[in-house]
Design a protein around this motif. Structure first.
Motif: not given
Length: 327
Positions: A267, A200-201, A196-197, A193-194, A271, A207
């Motif tokens: 990750a 994307d950035i 992919r994040r 998940s991290f 949060d 961001a």
């Protein structure tokens, strides 16, 4: 090999060293022979050529392969480094968020990560640029963790040492094991998940951090600061899965399994909105001179007379294994 031979160009997102080694092997010679013909006065395999090549070296390769020089530069990590940091220090020993292999002559201290299933699906197996990004620890297409060593003999992946005898870049250079048959482990969901994040950035340049809009460069800088050892500690389960081989190296020097464990923790930290706000404000640090004086005084007062902790002993032992290419 002569300038009249067929010279296939690089595949999409292929690393420079992968391209050169692949062409050499499929032409029936060693990569050292090919690069010696292109650059008689440059020992390319003794440096991390994937990071950058000089304009002169790029032009020589472009003439040899009958391609524009931009195609050669596109196979390096220079553009990615500049996107991550605005302007990268070309002479720096390590680029944040770009993995380091630890060159010593033609040998490496860390293997080049790969996805066995991606190599199995290639007409000619090759290594991707994104596999050198430190936040990339798994294959998003196949959902498996990247591998950096041979399943049979545990030698690290060094495709640049392939020969015509291996046939391609998908075989271990030490024992000949087909790396496409490597055991595939599912990549951790949080780490992926991290990944992919971050990807994307990296791609969009947009961001957010704790409700604040920031640049891509600033986001990666702040995320890298959260990887500090006191904040991003690997739990006992992850340490046991790695055989308790936490060698305490910089994040960019670690293998896929080690980085995956760190990114799983990172990750969770991302949060924590309160933590992000504190980290965005920064921490005041004492001047370097004051820090040096403090360290000197502390060492003078309390010399080490007690045994090293078990974790420290394991860390030193793992570092020795890595230097000796036994792990």
């Amino acid at each position: 090999m002569t300038s009249a031979d067929v010279r296939p160009g690089p595949f999409e997102q292929e690393l420079l060293t992968s391209w050169l080694a692949r062409v050499a092997v499929h032409s029936g010679c060693e990569p050292l022979v090919l690069t010696g013909a292109i650059w008689p006065d440059w020992r390319i395999w003794t440096v991390d050529a994937d990071r950058q090549v000089s304009p002169e070296h790029a032009q020589a390769a472009a003439i040899w392969f009958n391609l524009p020089a931009e195609s050669v530069h596109a196979c390096t990590l220079l553009a990615a480094g500049n996107r991550l940091h605005g302007s990268i220090n070309l002479n720096g020993p390590m680029w944040p968020w770009i993995t380091t292999q630890g060159n010593r002559n033609r040998l490496r201290r860390a293997g080049l990560p790969f996805c066995p299933k991606c190599l199995a699906g290639d007409v000619q197996p090759y290594y991707r640029l994104e596999w050198r990004f430190a936040w990339v620890v798994g294959c998003e297409r196949h959902g498996v963790r990247l591998v950096d060593r041979c399943d049979r003999c545990h030698a690290i992946s060094e495709p640049h040492r392939s020969t015509a005898a291996t046939g391609d870049l998908a075989h271990c250079v030490e024992c000949g094991f087909d790396l496409r048959r490597s055991k595939c482990e599912p990549v951790d969901v949080q780490a992926l998940s991290f990944q992919r994040r971050a990807s994307d950035i990296f791609g969009t340049g947009m961001a957010a951090w704790g409700g604040e809009e920031i640049s891509r460069t600033e986001w990666f800088r702040r995320a890298r600061s959260l990887l500090a050892k006191d904040l991003c500690q690997v739990d006992a389960r992850s340490a046991a899965a790695m055989g308790n081989r936490q060698i305490g190296l910089w994040f960019e020097l670690q293998g896929p399994m080690e980085r995956e464990a760190r990114l799983r923790v990172l990750a969770g930290l991302l949060d924590d909105e309160a933590l992000l706000v504190v980290r965005s404000q920064g921490r005041r640090r004492a001047p370097r001179s004051a820090q040096s004086t403090k360290v000197k005084n502390r060492r003078a007062k309390s010399p080490r007379t007690y045994p090293l902790a078990r974790e420290r002993v394991r860390e030193v032992w793992a570092r020795w294994l890595r230097r000796s290419r036994l792990w």
